[in-house]
Design an enzyme around this catalytic site. Structure first.
Site, short mmCIF file in Angstrom:
data_model
loop_
_atom_site.label_atom_id
_atom_site.label_comp_id
_atom_site.label_asym_id
_atom_site.label_seq_id
_atom_site.Cartn_x
_atom_site.Cartn_y
_atom_site.Cartn_z
N LYS A 78 73.73 -13.02 -46.98
CA LYS A 78 74.06 -11.93 -47.08
C LYS A 78 74.44 -11.33 -48.71
CE LYS A 78 77.04 -9.41 -43.57
NZ LYS A 78 77.40 -9.69 -42.54
N SER A 154 76.34 -7.12 -39.00
CA SER A 154 75.79 -6.28 -40.09
C SER A 154 75.47 -7.75 -40.40
CB SER A 154 77.12 -5.93 -41.20
OG SER A 154 78.06 -7.24 -41.25
N SER A 178 79.52 -10.12 -36.80
CA SER A 178 78.30 -10.04 -37.42
C SER A 178 77.47 -11.22 -37.47
CB SER A 178 78.72 -9.17 -39.31
OG SER A 178 79.37 -7.87 -38.76
#
Lengths: 460, 62
Positions: A78, A154, A178
């Site tokens: 990420k 996310s 997330s």
């Protein structure tokens, strides 16, 4: 068993093939980069691909310069993880104007020390304030199971890249869900470890009280393999535990022997679509779990997690909200602004309640080892969808995809997600929740479900 | 006695001034909407009664 250069190959299979000399790490990386190039126009999981770095590392491995249990395994992170030489985007446009990272994040270094090869940074919801995987600056990550659907967020790119078969392993962050939400919506195995178990050093924060980092993969074994490689105290993260490393991989063979497994009732048995509860029932039946436990005051826990997130997140970004509001993603900007205006008394009450809720939930673990709960209240919504119906009630998508994950991360419990695939339907995940530092129990249940054919990654 | 409805518009306008946050007119409606949503989501927490002795957990150790 998948061919090690195929997109269905697991990290375990790739590492085995590289270690045995069956394939070269360079061949793995070439195949990976080729797949990323071919799939990215549709999937949009990556914001940065570190081609030269990955090829150099692979050549070093082929020259015998590195060893480790993840030898030659490509992975991506990420883009809130620091990658040396790149700005740490954290899904934002603003951070790109900031300094470039001078060093990789701690977990990137640990995976590479175990032989893995970083191939890039992954798309995410801006500043991690997101459950959808959408991003106004970089476009949405798209769900490989249905490109018109959300990945969940996310850590949207972390889900998309693994589900598409671009990489077998990714890292994400989980503040309120997330890692678990994209794992559920993309149909993957995910692990949110105990709060403080893995170092967060060298990652861009969101809500210090709840921020966790962890892996997403195509198998439970890969979760254990990577988790074990990332354990260990780190003085650069004040929350990181100094408990000894507790390897989980050797314990997967124990299966569910001796584990007491129960189903979360009450709050976790309502407010979602039937497929969420059917998935829990399927897993419970496979495990022979019939006992139900109630996490007391879970609705208040979700409220408190929401309030702490809104206020801590807003406080972190207030200087940027004052000076560069126009550069925020519209879908996060006004939520951050709203959070800056909420009463401080709510925050303190939420933190005090957290203490009480923790004590009450921990009592449940006197009688059970693993608790089953839905990971998401529904399968992947359509991209751009802002409202959804849950049990007949119209609710905002963004605030509610994490309904069942928030009360768990609120007190830092470790959770593995087991994905269920159903022909003709979108996947959905089940949370396997354990007491603090008992990741091995959750991973053993995930591995058992995988072995029984109940949980599986999607066909690549 | 009926519960008095909170004036969210005023809270947003005056609160933003108090903390030095300029909210552009095009953002205002959505900020108000999000404060209203927060109020609804916060309700279960606000309804909980806590003992005075219960301390906060700012550094949390599970």
């Amino acid at each position: 068993m998948s061919e090690p250069l195929s997109k269905a190959a697991t990290a375990t299979e790739i590492a085995g093939a590289v270690m045995s000399g069956k394939v070269k790490a360079s061949a793995v990386i070439d195949a990976t980069l080729k797949r990323i190039g071919a799939l990215e126009p549709a999937v949009n999981a990556f914001t940065d691909v570190v081609t030269e770095r990955a090829k150099k590392r692979a050549a070093e491995i082929d020259a015998g310069l590195h060893r480790g249990p993840l030898l030659g395994v490509p992975f991506a992170v990420k883009n809130l993880f620091d990658i040396e030489g790149l700005p740490t985007r954290a899904g934002s446009k603003i951070n790109v104007d900031g300094p470039k990272a001078v060093r990789d994040g701690a977990l990137v270094r640990m995976l590479e020390a175990a032989g893995a090869i970083l191939v890039g940074g992954l798309n995410m919801g801006e500043y991690a304030y997101d459950f959808t995987g959408e991003n106004a600056h970089y476009g949405p990550s798209r769900n490989p199971r249905d490109l018109t659907r959300m990945t969940g967020g996310s850590s949207g790119g972390s889900g998309a890249a693994v589900a598409a078969g671009e990489v077998p392993l990714s890292l994400g962050s989980d503040t309120n869900g997330s890692i678990r939400v994209p794992s559920s919506l993309c149909g993957l195995f995910g692990l949110k470890p105990t709060y403080g178990r893995l170092s967060r050093a060298g990652s861009f924060p969101f809500v210090d009280a709840f921020d966790h980092l962890g892996p997403i993969a195509r198998s439970a074994r890969d979760l254990a393999l990577s988790f074990d490689a990332m354990q260990g105290w780190d003085s650069d993260d004040p929350v990181c535990t100094d408990r000894p490393v507790d390897p989980t991989l050797p314990r997967l063979v124990e299966g569910v022997n001796g584990l007491r497994i129960a189903i979360a009732g009450d709050y976790f048995a309502r407010g979602g679509e039937p497929e969420a509860f059917e998935a829990v029932a399927t897993v419970a039946k496979a495990l022979g779990a019939t006992k139900t436990v109630v996490l007391p005051q879970a609705a208040a826990a979700r409220s408190a997690a929401y309030i702490i997130t809104a206020i801590e997140g807003a406080q972190l970004h207030l200087p940027r909200l004052r000076t560069r509001p126009q550069d925020f993603d519209p879908d996060t900007r006004e939520r951050f602004m709203a959070g800056a205006l909420l009463p401080g008394a709510w925050y303190v009450k939420a933190q005090r309640f957290r203490h009480q809720y923790r004590a009450n939930v921990l009592k449940l673990f006197d009688e059970v080892d693993v608790i089953l709960a839905p990971a998401t209240p529904c399968t992947a919504p359509r991209l751009g969808q802002t409202m959804m119906k849950l049990s007949g009630v119209e609710l905002p998508v963004r605030a509610n995809l994490g309904l069942f994950t928030q009360p768990i991360s609120f007190i830092g419990l470790p959770v593995a997600v087991a994905p269920l695939q159903k022909p003709g339907s979108l996947p959905i995940g089940v949370q396997l929740i354990a007491k603090p530092y008992n990741e091995q129990a959750a991973l053993r249940v995930a591995a058992h479900l995988e072995k029984q054919g109940i949980a599986a990654a999607p066909p690549a | 006695m009926a519960e008095e409805k909170p004036d969210i518009v005023r809270l947003v306008e005056e609160g933003a001034k108090a903390i030095g946050l300029a909210i552009a007119p095009e953002y205002r409606a959505n900020v108000i909407l999000n404060v209203e949503r927060s109020l609804i989501i916060a309700r279960p927490l606000l309804e909980v009664e806590l003992e005075d002795e219960l301390v906060s957990a700012p550094v949390f150790r599970p």
